[in-house]
Design a protein around this motif. Sequence first.
Motif, PDB file in Angstrom:
ATOM      1  N   ALA A 202       0.831  -1.204   0.000  1.00  0.00           N
ATOM      2  CA  ALA A 202       0.000   0.000   0.000  1.00  0.00           C
ATOM      3  C   ALA A 202       0.867   1.257   0.000  1.00  0.00           C
ATOM      4  N   CYS A 203       1.920   1.260   0.787  1.00  0.00           N
ATOM      5  CA  CYS A 203       2.794   2.431   0.867  1.00  0.00           C
ATOM      6  C   CYS A 203       3.517   2.684  -0.453  1.00  0.00           C
ATOM      7  N   ALA A 204       3.841   1.625  -1.181  1.00  0.00           N
ATOM      8  CA  ALA A 204       4.552   1.772  -2.452  1.00  0.00           C
ATOM      9  C   ALA A 204       3.745   2.590  -3.449  1.00  0.00           C
ATOM     10  N   LEU A 205       2.427   2.534  -3.364  1.00  0.00           N
ATOM     11  CA  LEU A 205       1.575   3.310  -4.265  1.00  0.00           C
ATOM     12  C   LEU A 205       1.758   4.805  -4.066  1.00  0.00           C
ATOM     13  N   PHE A 206       2.249   5.206  -2.887  1.00  0.00           N
ATOM     14  CA  PHE A 206       2.448   6.625  -2.572  1.00  0.00           C
ATOM     15  C   PHE A 206       3.941   6.969  -2.467  1.00  0.00           C
ATOM     16  N   ASP A 207       4.787   6.073  -2.985  1.00  0.00           N
ATOM     17  CA  ASP A 207       6.246   6.270  -2.933  1.00  0.00           C
ATOM     18  C   ASP A 207       6.751   6.449  -1.504  1.00  0.00           C
ATOM     19  N   ILE A 208       6.139   5.715  -0.587  1.00  0.00           N
ATOM     20  CA  ILE A 208       6.574   5.713   0.804  1.00  0.00           C
ATOM     21  C   ILE A 208       7.244   4.367   1.085  1.00  0.00           C
ATOM     22  N   ALA A 209       8.479   4.394   1.514  1.00  0.00           N
ATOM     23  CA  ALA A 209       9.231   3.164   1.756  1.00  0.00           C
ATOM     24  C   ALA A 209       8.985   2.644   3.171  1.00  0.00           C
ATOM     25  N   VAL A 210       8.805   1.340   3.290  1.00  0.00           N
ATOM     26  CA  VAL A 210       8.748   0.690   4.601  1.00  0.00           C
ATOM     27  C   VAL A 210      10.147   0.147   4.871  1.00  0.00           C
ATOM     28  N   LEU A 211      10.873   0.789   5.760  1.00  0.00           N
ATOM     29  CA  LEU A 211      12.272   0.441   5.997  1.00  0.00           C
ATOM     30  C   LEU A 211      12.443  -0.791   6.873  1.00  0.00           C
ATOM     31  N   ASP A 212      11.514  -0.987   7.806  1.00  0.00           N
ATOM     32  CA  ASP A 212      11.659  -2.112   8.730  1.00  0.00           C
ATOM     33  C   ASP A 212      10.376  -2.301   9.511  1.00  0.00           C
ATOM     34  N   HIS A 213      10.268  -3.444  10.141  1.00  0.00           N
ATOM     35  CA  HIS A 213       9.195  -3.744  11.084  1.00  0.00           C
ATOM     36  C   HIS A 213       9.846  -4.481  12.238  1.00  0.00           C
ATOM     37  N   LEU A 214       9.768  -3.907  13.432  1.00  0.00           N
ATOM     38  CA  LEU A 214      10.374  -4.516  14.610  1.00  0.00           C
ATOM     39  C   LEU A 214       9.313  -5.105  15.526  1.00  0.00           C
ATOM     40  N   ILE A 215       9.586  -6.320  16.004  1.00  0.00           N
ATOM     41  CA  ILE A 215       8.822  -6.917  17.101  1.00  0.00           C
ATOM     42  C   ILE A 215       9.689  -6.775  18.346  1.00  0.00           C
ATOM     43  N   ILE A 216       9.146  -6.171  19.373  1.00  0.00           N
ATOM     44  CA  ILE A 216       9.934  -5.800  20.546  1.00  0.00           C
ATOM     45  C   ILE A 216       9.488  -6.550  21.790  1.00  0.00           C
ATOM     46  N   ALA A 217      10.461  -7.059  22.519  1.00  0.00           N
ATOM     47  CA  ALA A 217      10.225  -7.620  23.849  1.00  0.00           C
ATOM     48  C   ALA A 217      11.064  -6.798  24.826  1.00  0.00           C
ATOM     49  N   GLU A 218      11.127  -7.216  26.061  1.00  0.00           N
ATOM     50  CA  GLU A 218      11.748  -6.370  27.084  1.00  0.00           C
ATOM     51  C   GLU A 218      13.236  -6.163  26.858  1.00  0.00           C
ATOM     52  N   THR A 219      13.958  -7.199  26.429  1.00  0.00           N
ATOM     53  CA  THR A 219      15.411  -7.085  26.327  1.00  0.00           C
ATOM     54  C   THR A 219      15.953  -7.353  24.921  1.00  0.00           C
ATOM     55  N   ASP A 220      15.080  -7.648  23.963  1.00  0.00           N
ATOM     56  CA  ASP A 220      15.558  -7.987  22.630  1.00  0.00           C
ATOM     57  C   ASP A 220      14.488  -7.644  21.600  1.00  0.00           C
ATOM     58  N   TYR A 221      14.815  -7.843  20.331  1.00  0.00           N
ATOM     59  CA  TYR A 221      13.881  -7.492  19.274  1.00  0.00           C
ATOM     60  C   TYR A 221      14.111  -8.366  18.043  1.00  0.00           C
ATOM     61  N   PHE A 222      13.132  -8.384  17.150  1.00  0.00           N
ATOM     62  CA  PHE A 222      13.237  -9.066  15.862  1.00  0.00           C
ATOM     63  C   PHE A 222      13.044  -8.025  14.779  1.00  0.00           C
ATOM     64  N   SER A 223      13.980  -7.941  13.835  1.00  0.00           N
ATOM     65  CA  SER A 223      13.915  -6.983  12.736  1.00  0.00           C
ATOM     66  C   SER A 223      13.594  -7.712  11.440  1.00  0.00           C
ATOM     67  N   PHE A 224      12.475  -7.344  10.797  1.00  0.00           N
ATOM     68  CA  PHE A 224      12.115  -7.938   9.523  1.00  0.00           C
ATOM     69  C   PHE A 224      13.203  -7.661   8.478  1.00  0.00           C
ATOM     70  N   ALA A 225      13.743  -6.445   8.485  1.00  0.00           N
ATOM     71  CA  ALA A 225      14.767  -6.081   7.503  1.00  0.00           C
ATOM     72  C   ALA A 225      16.033  -6.897   7.720  1.00  0.00           C
ATOM     73  N   ASP A 226      16.500  -7.002   8.965  1.00  0.00           N
ATOM     74  CA  ASP A 226      17.725  -7.734   9.254  1.00  0.00           C
ATOM     75  C   ASP A 226      17.600  -9.220   8.918  1.00  0.00           C
ATOM     76  N   GLU A 227      16.393  -9.754   9.091  1.00  0.00           N
ATOM     77  CA  GLU A 227      16.179 -11.188   8.894  1.00  0.00           C
ATOM     78  C   GLU A 227      15.668 -11.531   7.497  1.00  0.00           C
ATOM     79  N   GLY A 228      15.637 -10.544   6.590  1.00  0.00           N
ATOM     80  CA  GLY A 228      15.217 -10.796   5.228  1.00  0.00           C
ATOM     81  C   GLY A 228      13.744 -11.111   5.073  1.00  0.00           C
ATOM     82  N   LYS A 229      12.915 -10.592   5.995  1.00  0.00           N
ATOM     83  CA  LYS A 229      11.476 -10.872   5.963  1.00  0.00           C
ATOM     84  C   LYS A 229      10.678  -9.705   5.421  1.00  0.00           C
ATOM     85  N   LEU A 230      11.333  -8.622   5.041  1.00  0.00           N
ATOM     86  CA  LEU A 230      10.592  -7.428   4.621  1.00  0.00           C
ATOM     87  C   LEU A 230      10.245  -7.515   3.134  1.00  0.00           C
TER      88      LEU A 230
END
Length: 230
Positions: A202-230
Amino acid sequence: MYKEHFPLSQWAESDRPREKLLSRGQRGLTDAELLAILLGSGSKGESAVSLARRMLSGSENNLKAFARRSVVDLMTYNGVGVAKAVTITAAMELGRRWQNADTLPKQVIQSSRAVFELMGSKLGDLPVEEFWVLLLNRGNRLNTLSLLSRGGITGTVVDIRMIIKMALDHFATSIILCHNHPSGNLMPSENDLVITRKIKKACALFDIAVLDHLIIAETDYFSFADEGKL
């Protein structure tokens, strides 16, 4: 030494938390003494400091764990009514907001770690799921961040149209998505993967880039971009 069974007004002036703060500064007080100031008074036969110590011990003297306590939880302690519980909850929330306030206007986002450092204290210890959007201008400089939705323990509703509106309203050229998993499990669910793909499309239609999506817990996180899931 504290006179545990007398109200604050009857203590020696040097022992009162409020007076101690004025004479030594807030850094000279213990966690229990600071909490006692918020309480203002204890209960029959128990000082404010003694009550504060008992409340903190219920969270193993861990302020992060204590900050998760709801108004209802706090009111289970004898001597803590609605007014005191609300005051404590408000103070905890101000502490969370203070941690982020100074960095927002100047923050340049260059990595997933930078996002976690910005959002970890805001999302990491929440008992319910929240979904946030970071709005960036050219140069990956943070324009603002917005809470999109707040849900339950297992999920929240994401309105893609609202994300697009937020981005357009703030002239964002790129966005970063963030949400927490109260369970502590950092792995993305199938729904997380699907909604991320939909938002990116949806964002691509407006030339808006989605750089990452983070899932956050108390002491760590998961990055879609870092893990090749974006």
